[in-house]
Design a protein around this motif. Structure first.
Motif, PDB file in Angstrom:
ATOM      1  N   LYS A  47      55.457   7.046  39.399  1.00 26.21           N
ATOM      2  CA  LYS A  47      57.384   7.420  39.504  1.00 26.21           C
ATOM      3  C   LYS A  47      57.923   6.960  40.073  1.00 26.21           C
ATOM      4  CE  LYS A  47      56.346   6.712  34.031  1.00 26.21           C
ATOM      5  NZ  LYS A  47      56.246   7.036  32.967  1.00 26.21           N
ATOM      6  N   TYR A  67      66.946   5.438  31.423  1.00 27.09           N
ATOM      7  CA  TYR A  67      66.030   5.356  32.638  1.00 27.09           C
ATOM      8  C   TYR A  67      64.174   5.873  32.413  1.00 27.09           C
ATOM      9  CZ  TYR A  67      70.145   4.543  35.699  1.00 27.09           C
ATOM     10  OH  TYR A  67      71.103   4.509  35.629  1.00 27.09           O
ATOM     11  N   PRO A  68      63.577   4.999  31.006  1.00 23.97           N
ATOM     12  CA  PRO A  68      62.748   5.824  30.632  1.00 23.97           C
ATOM     13  C   PRO A  68      61.280   5.840  31.771  1.00 23.97           C
ATOM     14  CG  PRO A  68      63.276   3.523  29.215  1.00 23.97           C
ATOM     15  CD  PRO A  68      64.048   4.620  30.122  1.00 23.97           C
ATOM     16  N   HIS A  69      60.991   4.889  32.344  1.00 23.49           N
ATOM     17  CA  HIS A  69      60.282   4.167  33.346  1.00 23.49           C
ATOM     18  C   HIS A  69      60.439   5.100  34.772  1.00 23.49           C
ATOM     19  CE1 HIS A  69      59.277   1.789  30.375  1.00 23.49           C
ATOM     20  NE2 HIS A  69      59.982   0.718  30.693  1.00 23.49           N
ATOM     21  N   HIS A  70      61.452   6.364  34.061  1.00 26.33           N
ATOM     22  CA  HIS A  70      61.553   6.907  35.266  1.00 26.33           C
ATOM     23  C   HIS A  70      60.702   8.274  35.302  1.00 26.33           C
ATOM     24  CE1 HIS A  70      64.680   4.043  37.080  1.00 26.33           C
ATOM     25  NE2 HIS A  70      64.108   4.646  38.204  1.00 26.33           N
ATOM     26  N   THR A  71      60.084   9.318  36.433  1.00 25.90           N
ATOM     27  CA  THR A  71      60.255  10.812  36.171  1.00 25.90           C
ATOM     28  C   THR A  71      61.141  11.407  36.329  1.00 25.90           C
ATOM     29  OG1 THR A  71      57.984  10.451  36.171  1.00 25.90           O
ATOM     30  CG2 THR A  71      59.090  12.533  36.766  1.00 25.90           C
ATOM     31  N   ASN A 117      59.175  16.375  28.651  1.00 23.63           N
ATOM     32  CA  ASN A 117      59.916  15.348  28.791  1.00 23.63           C
ATOM     33  C   ASN A 117      60.585  15.223  29.835  1.00 23.63           C
ATOM     34  OD1 ASN A 117      59.132  14.086  25.789  1.00 23.63           O
ATOM     35  ND2 ASN A 117      61.472  15.583  25.414  1.00 23.63           N
TER      36      ASN A 117
END
Length: 426
Positions: A52, A79-83, A104
């Protein structure tokens, strides 16, 4: 002399001091064993983050981690698709990350500002964006970010007159670091003006407010505070001295002796700032003849107890919630004070010493609003505690004033998020 020569000289000095840095880690590890672990991270051997895109946030220790939470929650939502990687420098900061954000976010220590360590860290992490809280300016780290075209935001940025003077003495090195920042989100106008005076491009500096005003209290904190107060003694006057430093406890104990002349059943909750000092402060209280009980003993507070030593981590908010009035340490000695917003958010009147340069703006607002009182001497401290303990209506008035100040100063995270969105979409 070109800035590259200054940076090289700085790096050579840093390398020469590495043996002393290691000795300091070992010394601190004798008192806080967590300093003996994870040394690889301190030299750039961060976990590889793959799969990610990474947004990296740096918060030095507990206070900065706590301040970062509104921004971290906004980043997690947008930005749920980022680390999200949150770095700290201290074990207590690391523990706060685990407690507040858990799985999280990814976490590791930020490496020392050595050219090879910072390069290794960035190579392993490969962030799209860096967000550094407050005033953590490191020449090699910013240089390596620029080389890799990683934009860096200085968020919740503050710069006291004393710090500005120190950076001014670094001359061209300071101007170079500030020129490498994509955006400076300053807490207040005075901070913004100092950054610009030191060489920050004015078009990259904006006053966004202070993230610390956006603190979010745990939903059951008030009920837990009431329960703890019953354990301590529902009818006892309760005064907390929080985040105290070397040289302050003696003054606080002297004031407490005078307070007990007015309120013989008063209980002092004493919470040293650093865990490695818990035992020494306990011994000091005993030497002065106080009946002292430690939180770590995990037993009910006896009616005869005079001092309750908060020798635990992560419970300061709970202790504030159970107390009548709060004194903030680091302000009787020239440390610069600690965040007074937590007790204010809990409607507790706040007492502050003369040294407030770390939280000058916040403290000034609370003092002007009547939510806090500033003292200069032990006698002043005694009088302030006695006045608040003896006047419930004054405590309520101060508590409401503190909440108004907090409500009027929120919104920093949304302004910073606007800039993050611009940089990530650019």
């Amino acid at each position: 002399m070109p800035v590259s020569a200054f940076r090289t000289f700085y790096s050579l000095l840093f390398y020469l001091f590495i043996p002393l840095v290691i000795i300091r880690l070992l010394w601190r590890g004798c008192r806080a064993p967590a300093y003996l672990h994870r040394w690889g991270e301190r030299f750039g051997f961060a976990p590889f983050l793959t799969g990610k895109a990474v947004i990296w946030v740096h918060a030095v220790s507990v206070g900065e981690v706590q301040a970062s939470l509104p921004l971290m929650r906004a980043l997690l939502s947008c930005y749920p698709h980022h680390t999200l990687l949150l770095t700290t420098l201290t074990p207590t900061g690391s523990a706060q990350v685990q407690k507040q954000l858990g799985a999280n976010v990814a976490h590791c220590y930020l490496p020392y500002d050595l050219p090879d360590a910072t390069a290794r860290f960035l190579q392993r992490v490969q962030p799209l964006l860096g967000i550094i809280l407050e005033t953590e300016l490191w020449p090699n780290l910013l240089h390596q970010c620029q080389r890799r075209k990683i934009p860096v935001i200085l968020a919740n940025a503050r710069l006291s007159e004393r710090s500005a003077l120190g950076y001014y003495r670094l001359g061209v090195l300071t101007r170079d670091m500030l020129s490498k920042l994509a955006f400076i989100a300053a807490q207040g106008k005075a901070d913004a003006d100092r950054f610009i005076t030191l060489g920050a491009p004015p078009e990259r500096v904006q006053v966004t407010g202070n993230l610390k005003f956006e603190l979010k209290l745990p939903p059951h904190l008030a009920a837990q505070g009431t329960s703890l107060r019953r354990q301590w003694g529902a009818q006892r006057p309760l005064w907390i001295a929080a985040s105290t430093h070397e040289g302050e406890e003696e003054q606080i104990l002297a004031a407490f002796k005078q307070v007990r002349k007015h309120y013989p059943t008063a209980l002092l909750i004493l919470v040293p700032r650093h865990p490695e000092r818990f035992n020494r402060v306990h011994q000091l209280c005993q030497r002065q003849g106080f009946i002292t009980q430690r939180r770590s003993e995990q037993r009910a507070c006896a009616p005869a107890t005079e001092i309750f030593l908060g020798d635990s981590m992560g419970e300061l908010l709970l202790f504030f919630a159970a107390s009548d009035v709060a004194f903030l340490g680091g302000s009787l000695v020239p440390v610069g004070g600690h965040n007074p917003l937590e007790p204010a958010a809990l409607k507790r009147p706040v007492i502050l010493g003369p040294h407030l340069f770390n939280f000058k703006g916040i403290s000034h607002q609370l003092l002007e609003a009547g939510a806090a009182t500033q003292i200069q001497t032990i006698q002043d401290l005694t009088q302030a505690v006695v006045r608040y303990l003896g006047d419930p209506q004054l405590r309520v008035k101060a508590g409401k004033a503190g909440q108004r100040v907090i409500a009027q100063n929120q919104g920093a995270s949304s302004k910073i998020m606007q800039q993050i969105t611009v940089l990530l979409s650019g």
